[in-house]
Design a protein around this motif. Sequence first.
Motif, short mmCIF file in Angstrom:
data_model
loop_
_atom_site.label_atom_id
_atom_site.label_comp_id
_atom_site.label_asym_id
_atom_site.label_seq_id
_atom_site.Cartn_x
_atom_site.Cartn_y
_atom_site.Cartn_z
N GLU A 123 48.86 40.13 28.37
CA GLU A 123 49.80 40.84 29.24
C GLU A 123 50.91 41.43 28.40
OE1 GLU A 123 51.63 38.39 32.28
OE2 GLU A 123 52.51 40.16 33.26
N ASP A 124 51.28 42.66 28.70
CA ASP A 124 52.53 43.22 28.16
C ASP A 124 53.18 44.02 29.28
OD1 ASP A 124 51.38 45.78 28.21
OD2 ASP A 124 50.77 45.68 26.10
N GLU A 125 54.19 44.81 28.93
CA GLU A 125 54.96 45.50 29.98
C GLU A 125 54.09 46.43 30.84
OE1 GLU A 125 58.77 48.25 29.67
OE2 GLU A 125 58.81 46.56 28.25
N GLN A 126 53.12 47.07 30.19
CA GLN A 126 52.35 48.11 30.89
C GLN A 126 50.92 47.75 31.23
OE1 GLN A 126 53.20 51.20 27.85
NE2 GLN A 126 53.79 52.41 29.63
N THR A 127 50.39 46.72 30.57
CA THR A 127 48.96 46.42 30.74
C THR A 127 48.71 44.94 31.02
OG1 THR A 127 48.50 45.92 28.41
CG2 THR A 127 48.40 48.23 29.06
N TYR A 128 47.51 44.69 31.52
CA TYR A 128 47.12 43.31 31.85
C TYR A 128 45.62 43.21 31.60
CZ TYR A 128 47.43 38.94 34.56
OH TYR A 128 47.43 37.62 34.96
N ALA A 129 45.17 42.09 31.06
CA ALA A 129 43.73 41.88 30.85
C ALA A 129 43.35 40.50 31.35
CB ALA A 129 43.38 42.04 29.37
N PHE A 130 42.19 40.43 32.01
CA PHE A 130 41.76 39.17 32.63
C PHE A 130 40.25 39.16 32.74
CE2 PHE A 130 40.99 41.16 36.82
CZ PHE A 130 41.71 42.33 36.65
N LEU A 131 39.69 37.95 32.88
CA LEU A 131 38.24 37.85 32.99
C LEU A 131 37.75 38.41 34.32
CD1 LEU A 131 37.37 34.26 31.64
CD2 LEU A 131 37.23 36.45 30.43
N ASP A 132 36.64 39.16 34.27
CA ASP A 132 36.01 39.64 35.50
C ASP A 132 35.46 38.44 36.26
OD1 ASP A 132 34.55 42.63 36.38
OD2 ASP A 132 33.85 40.76 37.31
N ALA A 133 35.71 38.40 37.58
CA ALA A 133 35.31 37.26 38.40
C ALA A 133 33.78 37.18 38.58
CB ALA A 133 35.98 37.36 39.77
N ASN A 134 33.10 38.28 38.34
CA ASN A 134 31.62 38.30 38.42
C ASN A 134 31.08 38.80 37.09
OD1 ASN A 134 31.41 37.80 41.44
ND2 ASN A 134 32.71 39.62 41.37
N PRO A 135 31.18 37.96 36.07
CA PRO A 135 30.91 38.45 34.71
C PRO A 135 29.47 38.90 34.50
CG PRO A 135 31.24 36.05 34.74
CD PRO A 135 31.57 36.55 36.11
N LEU A 136 29.32 40.06 33.84
CA LEU A 136 27.99 40.54 33.47
C LEU A 136 27.53 39.85 32.20
CD1 LEU A 136 28.50 44.35 34.22
CD2 LEU A 136 27.36 42.61 35.64
N ALA A 137 28.44 39.20 31.52
CA ALA A 137 28.14 38.40 30.32
C ALA A 137 29.35 37.50 30.10
CB ALA A 137 27.93 39.31 29.11
N PRO A 138 29.18 36.36 29.42
CA PRO A 138 30.35 35.52 29.17
C PRO A 138 31.40 36.28 28.37
CG PRO A 138 28.37 34.66 28.03
CD PRO A 138 27.93 35.80 28.88
N GLY A 139 32.63 36.27 28.85
CA GLY A 139 33.69 37.00 28.14
C GLY A 139 33.97 38.37 28.72
N HIS A 140 33.21 38.79 29.74
CA HIS A 140 33.42 40.09 30.39
C HIS A 140 34.88 40.16 30.87
CE1 HIS A 140 32.01 42.93 33.93
NE2 HIS A 140 33.04 43.42 33.28
#
Length: 140
Positions: free
Chosen positions: A22-39
Amino acid sequence: MSEKTIFEQIVAGEIPSYTIYEDEQTYAFLDANPLAPGHTLVIPKEPYERLNDMPPELIGTVFSVAGEVASAVEAAVDAPATTLAINNGEEAGQEVPHVHLHVIPQFEDDDSRPIHTLFRGADLSDEEMEEIAARIRNNQ
Ligand code: AMP
Protein backbone atom coordinates in the motif's frame (compact mmCIF):
# COMPACT_ATOMS: atom_id res chain seq x y z
CA MET A 1 -23.60 10.01 -3.67
CA SER A 2 -22.36 7.07 -5.72
CA GLU A 3 -21.69 3.76 -4.02
CA LYS A 4 -18.17 2.65 -3.27
CA THR A 5 -16.72 -0.08 -5.44
CA ILE A 6 -15.84 -3.32 -3.68
CA PHE A 7 -12.17 -2.43 -4.11
CA GLU A 8 -12.70 0.99 -2.48
CA GLN A 9 -14.23 -0.88 0.44
CA ILE A 10 -11.14 -3.08 0.59
CA VAL A 11 -8.87 -0.01 0.58
CA ALA A 12 -11.01 1.52 3.36
CA GLY A 13 -10.67 -1.67 5.44
CA GLU A 14 -14.43 -2.27 5.31
CA ILE A 15 -13.91 -5.61 3.56
CA PRO A 16 -10.94 -7.76 4.58
CA SER A 17 -8.16 -8.58 2.14
CA TYR A 18 -4.74 -10.18 2.13
CA THR A 19 -2.77 -6.97 1.69
CA ILE A 20 0.48 -7.14 -0.25
CA TYR A 21 1.39 -3.47 -0.62
CA GLU A 22 0.00 0.00 0.00
CA ASP A 23 1.11 3.55 -0.68
CA GLU A 24 -0.68 6.87 -1.11
CA GLN A 25 -2.02 6.10 -4.58
CA THR A 26 -2.01 2.32 -4.97
CA TYR A 27 -3.02 -0.87 -3.20
CA ALA A 28 -2.20 -4.52 -3.91
CA PHE A 29 -3.91 -7.59 -2.46
CA LEU A 30 -4.46 -11.26 -3.17
CA ASP A 31 -7.28 -12.11 -5.57
CA ALA A 32 -10.03 -13.89 -3.61
CA ASN A 33 -10.45 -16.45 -6.43
CA PRO A 34 -6.83 -17.08 -7.35
CA LEU A 35 -6.02 -18.46 -10.80
CA ALA A 36 -2.70 -19.57 -9.28
CA PRO A 37 -1.14 -19.27 -5.81
CA GLY A 38 0.04 -15.69 -5.41
CA HIS A 39 -2.46 -14.19 -7.90
CA THR A 40 -2.42 -10.51 -6.90
CA LEU A 41 -4.41 -7.46 -7.95
CA VAL A 42 -2.80 -4.02 -8.15
CA ILE A 43 -5.22 -1.07 -8.14
CA PRO A 44 -5.22 2.71 -8.02
CA LYS A 45 -7.00 3.79 -4.83
CA GLU A 46 -9.05 6.25 -6.88
CA PRO A 47 -11.91 4.29 -8.44
CA TYR A 48 -11.27 4.89 -12.14
CA GLU A 49 -13.40 2.45 -14.08
CA ARG A 50 -11.06 1.87 -17.01
CA LEU A 51 -7.36 2.32 -17.68
CA ASN A 52 -8.24 4.88 -20.37
CA ASP A 53 -9.88 7.06 -17.70
CA MET A 54 -6.71 7.34 -15.60
CA PRO A 55 -4.20 10.19 -15.71
CA PRO A 56 -0.98 8.99 -17.42
CA GLU A 57 1.16 9.56 -14.31
CA LEU A 58 -1.10 7.30 -12.26
CA ILE A 59 -0.98 4.60 -14.96
CA GLY A 60 2.81 4.81 -14.68
CA THR A 61 2.65 4.52 -10.91
CA VAL A 62 0.36 1.46 -11.02
CA PHE A 63 2.61 -0.29 -13.56
CA SER A 64 5.68 0.60 -11.55
CA VAL A 65 4.14 -1.03 -8.47
CA ALA A 66 3.05 -4.00 -10.60
CA GLY A 67 6.64 -4.58 -11.69
CA GLU A 68 7.78 -4.73 -8.06
CA VAL A 69 4.83 -6.93 -7.13
CA ALA A 70 5.54 -9.30 -10.04
CA SER A 71 9.10 -9.82 -8.78
CA ALA A 72 7.91 -10.38 -5.21
CA VAL A 73 5.17 -12.81 -6.30
CA GLU A 74 7.57 -14.81 -8.49
CA ALA A 75 10.05 -15.06 -5.62
CA ALA A 76 7.37 -15.95 -3.06
CA VAL A 77 5.80 -18.83 -5.00
CA ASP A 78 8.91 -19.83 -6.97
CA ALA A 79 7.34 -19.00 -10.33
CA PRO A 80 9.60 -18.38 -13.34
CA ALA A 81 7.10 -15.96 -14.94
CA THR A 82 3.94 -13.96 -14.45
CA THR A 83 1.11 -12.88 -16.74
CA LEU A 84 0.00 -9.27 -16.20
CA ALA A 85 -3.45 -8.45 -17.52
CA ILE A 86 -6.22 -5.87 -17.32
CA ASN A 87 -9.76 -6.68 -18.40
CA ASN A 88 -10.44 -3.17 -19.64
CA GLY A 89 -14.21 -2.86 -19.99
CA GLU A 90 -17.22 -5.10 -19.49
CA GLU A 91 -16.99 -6.79 -22.90
CA ALA A 92 -13.38 -7.70 -22.05
CA GLY A 93 -14.59 -9.57 -18.98
CA GLN A 94 -14.20 -6.78 -16.44
CA GLU A 95 -16.43 -7.64 -13.49
CA VAL A 96 -15.35 -5.00 -10.99
CA PRO A 97 -15.69 -1.44 -12.37
CA HIS A 98 -12.49 -0.23 -10.69
CA VAL A 99 -9.22 -0.64 -12.62
CA HIS A 100 -7.20 -3.65 -11.47
CA LEU A 101 -4.09 -5.21 -12.89
CA HIS A 102 -3.91 -8.99 -12.45
CA VAL A 103 -0.46 -10.38 -11.62
CA ILE A 104 -0.74 -14.14 -12.18
CA PRO A 105 2.17 -16.51 -11.61
CA GLN A 106 2.90 -19.06 -14.35
CA PHE A 107 4.74 -22.30 -13.71
CA GLU A 108 6.75 -24.47 -16.08
CA ASP A 109 4.59 -27.53 -15.52
CA ASP A 110 1.13 -26.00 -15.48
CA ASP A 111 -1.28 -26.13 -18.40
CA SER A 112 -2.23 -22.44 -18.28
CA ARG A 113 -2.34 -20.85 -21.69
CA PRO A 114 -0.52 -17.74 -22.88
CA ILE A 115 -2.97 -14.86 -23.00
CA HIS A 116 -2.99 -14.61 -26.83
CA THR A 117 -4.54 -18.07 -27.08
CA LEU A 118 -7.69 -16.62 -25.51
CA PHE A 119 -8.46 -14.79 -28.75
CA ARG A 120 -9.75 -16.10 -32.08
CA GLY A 121 -7.09 -14.28 -34.03
CA ALA A 122 -7.50 -12.04 -37.07
CA ASP A 123 -6.18 -12.82 -40.53
CA LEU A 124 -5.44 -9.39 -42.02
CA SER A 125 -3.78 -8.30 -45.25
CA ASP A 126 -0.92 -5.76 -45.26
CA GLU A 127 -3.38 -3.16 -46.57
CA GLU A 128 -5.83 -3.84 -43.74
CA MET A 129 -2.99 -3.69 -41.17
CA GLU A 130 -1.84 -0.32 -42.57
CA GLU A 131 -5.39 1.05 -42.60
CA ILE A 132 -6.01 -0.01 -39.00
CA ALA A 133 -2.65 1.38 -37.87
CA ALA A 134 -3.51 4.72 -39.54
CA ARG A 135 -6.95 4.80 -37.92
CA ILE A 136 -5.43 4.13 -34.48
CA ARG A 137 -2.73 6.78 -35.03
CA ASN A 138 -5.42 9.29 -36.01
CA ASN A 139 -7.40 8.58 -32.86
CA GLN A 140 -4.54 9.15 -30.43
P1 AMP B 1 -12.11 -8.88 -13.50
O1 AMP B 1 -12.90 -10.00 -14.12
O2 AMP B 1 -10.87 -8.56 -14.26
O3 AMP B 1 -12.97 -7.69 -13.20
O4 AMP B 1 -11.57 -9.46 -12.13
C1 AMP B 1 -12.16 -9.20 -10.90
C2 AMP B 1 -11.37 -9.98 -9.90
O5 AMP B 1 -11.64 -9.48 -8.61
C3 AMP B 1 -11.70 -11.48 -9.91
O6 AMP B 1 -10.53 -12.22 -10.20
C4 AMP B 1 -12.21 -11.72 -8.49
O7 AMP B 1 -11.78 -12.94 -7.97
C5 AMP B 1 -11.60 -10.56 -7.73
N1 AMP B 1 -12.33 -10.18 -6.52
C6 AMP B 1 -13.64 -9.86 -6.44
N2 AMP B 1 -13.96 -9.54 -5.16
C7 AMP B 1 -12.82 -9.66 -4.44
C8 AMP B 1 -12.48 -9.44 -3.06
N3 AMP B 1 -13.40 -9.07 -2.16
N4 AMP B 1 -11.20 -9.66 -2.69
C9 AMP B 1 -10.28 -10.02 -3.58
N5 AMP B 1 -10.52 -10.22 -4.87
C10 AMP B 1 -11.78 -10.05 -5.31
